[in-house]
Design an enzyme around this catalytic site. Structure first.
Site, PDB file in Angstrom:
ATOM      1  N   SER A  58       0.852  -1.184   0.000  1.00  0.00           N
ATOM      2  CA  SER A  58       0.000   0.000   0.000  1.00  0.00           C
ATOM      3  C   SER A  58       0.891   1.238   0.000  1.00  0.00           C
ATOM      4  CB  SER A  58      -0.890   0.001   1.244  1.00  0.00           C
ATOM      5  OG  SER A  58      -0.089   0.212   2.395  1.00  0.00           O
ATOM      6  N   ASP A 105      -1.363  -1.562  -3.919  1.00  0.00           N
ATOM      7  CA  ASP A 105      -2.761  -1.501  -3.479  1.00  0.00           C
ATOM      8  C   ASP A 105      -3.333  -0.097  -3.746  1.00  0.00           C
ATOM      9  OD1 ASP A 105      -5.007  -2.614  -2.373  1.00  0.00           O
ATOM     10  OD2 ASP A 105      -4.232  -2.817  -0.336  1.00  0.00           O
ATOM     11  N   HIS A 106      -4.537   0.125  -3.276  1.00  0.00           N
ATOM     12  CA  HIS A 106      -5.267   1.389  -3.503  1.00  0.00           C
ATOM     13  C   HIS A 106      -4.407   2.636  -3.735  1.00  0.00           C
ATOM     14  CE1 HIS A 106      -9.215  -0.166  -2.150  1.00  0.00           C
ATOM     15  NE2 HIS A 106      -8.449  -0.992  -1.454  1.00  0.00           N
ATOM     16  N   ASP A 140      -7.446   3.429  -7.524  1.00  0.00           N
ATOM     17  CA  ASP A 140      -8.772   3.479  -6.908  1.00  0.00           C
ATOM     18  C   ASP A 140      -9.319   4.891  -7.039  1.00  0.00           C
ATOM     19  OD1 ASP A 140     -10.981   3.697  -5.353  1.00  0.00           O
ATOM     20  OD2 ASP A 140     -10.097   2.811  -3.545  1.00  0.00           O
ATOM     21  N   GLU A 178      -8.946   1.443   6.041  1.00  0.00           N
ATOM     22  CA  GLU A 178      -7.680   0.762   5.798  1.00  0.00           C
ATOM     23  C   GLU A 178      -6.639   1.777   5.394  1.00  0.00           C
ATOM     24  OE1 GLU A 178      -6.615  -3.277   3.582  1.00  0.00           O
ATOM     25  OE2 GLU A 178      -6.920  -1.662   2.145  1.00  0.00           O
ATOM     26  N   HIS A 222     -13.384  -3.135   4.313  1.00  0.00           N
ATOM     27  CA  HIS A 222     -12.032  -3.292   4.857  1.00  0.00           C
ATOM     28  C   HIS A 222     -12.112  -3.437   6.375  1.00  0.00           C
ATOM     29  CE1 HIS A 222     -10.302  -1.021   1.197  1.00  0.00           C
ATOM     30  NE2 HIS A 222      -9.957  -2.292   1.095  1.00  0.00           N
ATOM     31  N   HIS A 261     -11.949  -7.162  -2.391  1.00  0.00           N
ATOM     32  CA  HIS A 261     -11.290  -6.393  -1.322  1.00  0.00           C
ATOM     33  C   HIS A 261     -12.017  -6.645  -0.010  1.00  0.00           C
ATOM     34  CE1 HIS A 261      -8.454  -3.516  -3.346  1.00  0.00           C
ATOM     35  NE2 HIS A 261      -8.966  -4.193  -4.349  1.00  0.00           N
ATOM     36  N   GLY A 263     -11.482  -8.980   2.268  1.00  0.00           N
ATOM     37  CA  GLY A 263     -11.802 -10.399   2.412  1.00  0.00           C
ATOM     38  C   GLY A 263     -11.769 -10.901   3.846  1.00  0.00           C
ATOM     39  N   SER A 264     -11.057 -10.157   4.704  1.00  0.00           N
ATOM     40  CA  SER A 264     -10.926 -10.606   6.096  1.00  0.00           C
ATOM     41  C   SER A 264     -12.305 -10.804   6.724  1.00  0.00           C
ATOM     42  CB  SER A 264     -10.137  -9.585   6.926  1.00  0.00           C
ATOM     43  OG  SER A 264      -8.791  -9.584   6.520  1.00  0.00           O
ATOM     44  N   ASN A 283      -8.014  -9.837  -1.428  1.00  0.00           N
ATOM     45  CA  ASN A 283      -7.051  -9.097  -0.614  1.00  0.00           C
ATOM     46  C   ASN A 283      -7.157  -9.478   0.858  1.00  0.00           C
ATOM     47  OD1 ASN A 283      -6.400  -7.852  -2.959  1.00  0.00           O
ATOM     48  ND2 ASN A 283      -6.892  -5.783  -2.288  1.00  0.00           N
ATOM     49  N   ASP A 285      -5.486  -8.331   4.542  1.00  0.00           N
ATOM     50  CA  ASP A 285      -4.609  -7.450   5.306  1.00  0.00           C
ATOM     51  C   ASP A 285      -4.913  -7.594   6.797  1.00  0.00           C
ATOM     52  OD1 ASP A 285      -2.751  -5.552   5.989  1.00  0.00           O
ATOM     53  OD2 ASP A 285      -3.940  -3.839   5.369  1.00  0.00           O
TER      54      ASP A 285
HETATM   55 ZN    ZN Z   1      -8.879  -2.741  -0.640  1.00  0.00          ZN
END
Ligand code: ZN
Length: 356
Positions: A58, A105-106, A140, A178, A222, A261, A263-264, A283, A285
């Protein structure tokens, strides 16, 4: 024989990898790295499961990689950190025997100079080495209008495709927070992308390059929160994929490569469905940060009497504690949990043994 080459994949190789993922129903974990500990942990996990993996940085992660004390006024530190991480990955990926997708990333419009620096560097690098440093970058621009978003992406994809770098774009907004970007209070309709928006972007950008992936918002968030108002609607991916197939007259071909994005904390069922609809990258994180934290936390709990003083522990008042407080011991404890957690994600994403 391995299916893919060890080292950093780019250009056609990257497109082949995502095509293979769609054909065989798996997605790759896109894992955020902030230092060599996380990069090495990602490669270690990928080597264990014999699958390709995505290492991503990132804007804030790049700055941290270069060093927090550095000024980032002109975004030069964020860029330098990403370049440094990329060179590290290029140096060691083959030793791990892992095919790697290197990604950033973004990047919002506000930070776009960061990507400009990375492209400036890579144009020189490509001229000298015949390959780019990164496999792909993300822009993004979901805070802009759809037309502005796609128009700027067209310009960047044109530039990137000349050095065989792919582009990930964002349509709609991923909720939550995030890397210092807080979308917790955004208008809820922005959290769900419409199929016509996906087609609009796909149609314009795929003319320039097929090395393209789309992070479409489908209520994904996120971070990890208690179940709340925002509902995950993976059906948006299905509808969008079918809509694009119809428009281009190619039913059942899954032309769009979707990125998941936030995914957690997602359920294995939602992950499996999203892969069915064309998600090739998820993704990760927050859950990885948590795993690293738990490793370090448990280490300090276990050895609390061995790290309180430099000399003296329960085994003897004169005994040195150097071997307990050596930062390598602490970081390795974080890495071990990180690797274990990532192995689980590989399994959730049906991404075990994909390089065999
Ligand atoms: Zn993301």
């Amino acid at each position: 024989m391995s299916k893919f080459r060890s080292g950093v994949l780019y250009g056609q190789e990257l497109m082949d990898l995502y095509a293979d993922a769609k054909e065989n129903g798996y997605a790759l974990p896109g894992v955020n790295a902030v230092g060599t500990s996380s990069v090495n942990g990602i490669l270690e996990a990928a080597a264990k499961v014999q699958s390709p993996v995505i290492v991503q940085l990132s804007f804030g992660g790049g700055h941290f990689y270069a060093g927090k004390s550095l000024s980032n006024d002109n975004m030069q530190a964020a860029a330098a950190g990403c370049i440094s991480a990329a060179l590290h990955v290029h140096q060691v990926a083959e030793l791990y025997g892992v095919p790697v997708v290197l990604h950033t990333d973004h990047c919002s419009l506000e930070n776009i100079v960061w990507i400009d620096h990375l492209l400036d560097f890579q144009e020189d690098y490509y001229a000298k080495n015949g390959k780019p440093l990164f496999s792909s970058h993300m822009l993004d621009l979901s805070e802009e209008t759809l037309e502005e978003n796609v128009e700027i992406c067209e310009r960047y994809l044109t530039r990137m495709s000349k050095i065989e770098v792919g582009l990930e774009i964002e349509l709609g907004i991923t909720g939550g927070e995030e890397d210092g970007v807080d979308n917790s209070n955004v208008d809820i309709s922005k959290l769900y992308t419409h199929p016509t928006e996906v087609y609009y972007a796909y149609e314009k950008l795929s003319k320039i390059s097929k090395n393209l992936s789309i992070a479409a918002a489908f209520g994904n968030v996120h971070g990890v929160y208690r179940p709340g108002n925002v509902k995950l609607s993976v059906g948006i991916l299905e509808n969008s994929q079918h809509y694009v197939e119809e428009q281009i007259g190619a039913p059942g071909t899954k032309p769009v490569s979707f990125v998941f994005h936030g995914g957690s904390g997602s359920s294995p069922e939602d992950i499996a469905k999203s892969i069915d609809y064309g998600v090739i990258k998820m993704n990760l994180d927050t859950d990885m940060q948590w795993a690293f934290n738990c490793g370090v936390r448990d280490y300090y709990t276990k050895y609390k009497d061995y790290v309180a003083e430099q000399i003296g522990n329960p085994d003897g008042d004169d005994l040195p504690n150097k071997k307990y407080y050596d930062p390598r011991k602490v970081l390795r404890a974080g890495e071990e949990y990180f690797v274990k957690r990532l192995e689980r994600s590989f399994a959730d994403l049906n991404c075990i043994g994909r390089n065999k």
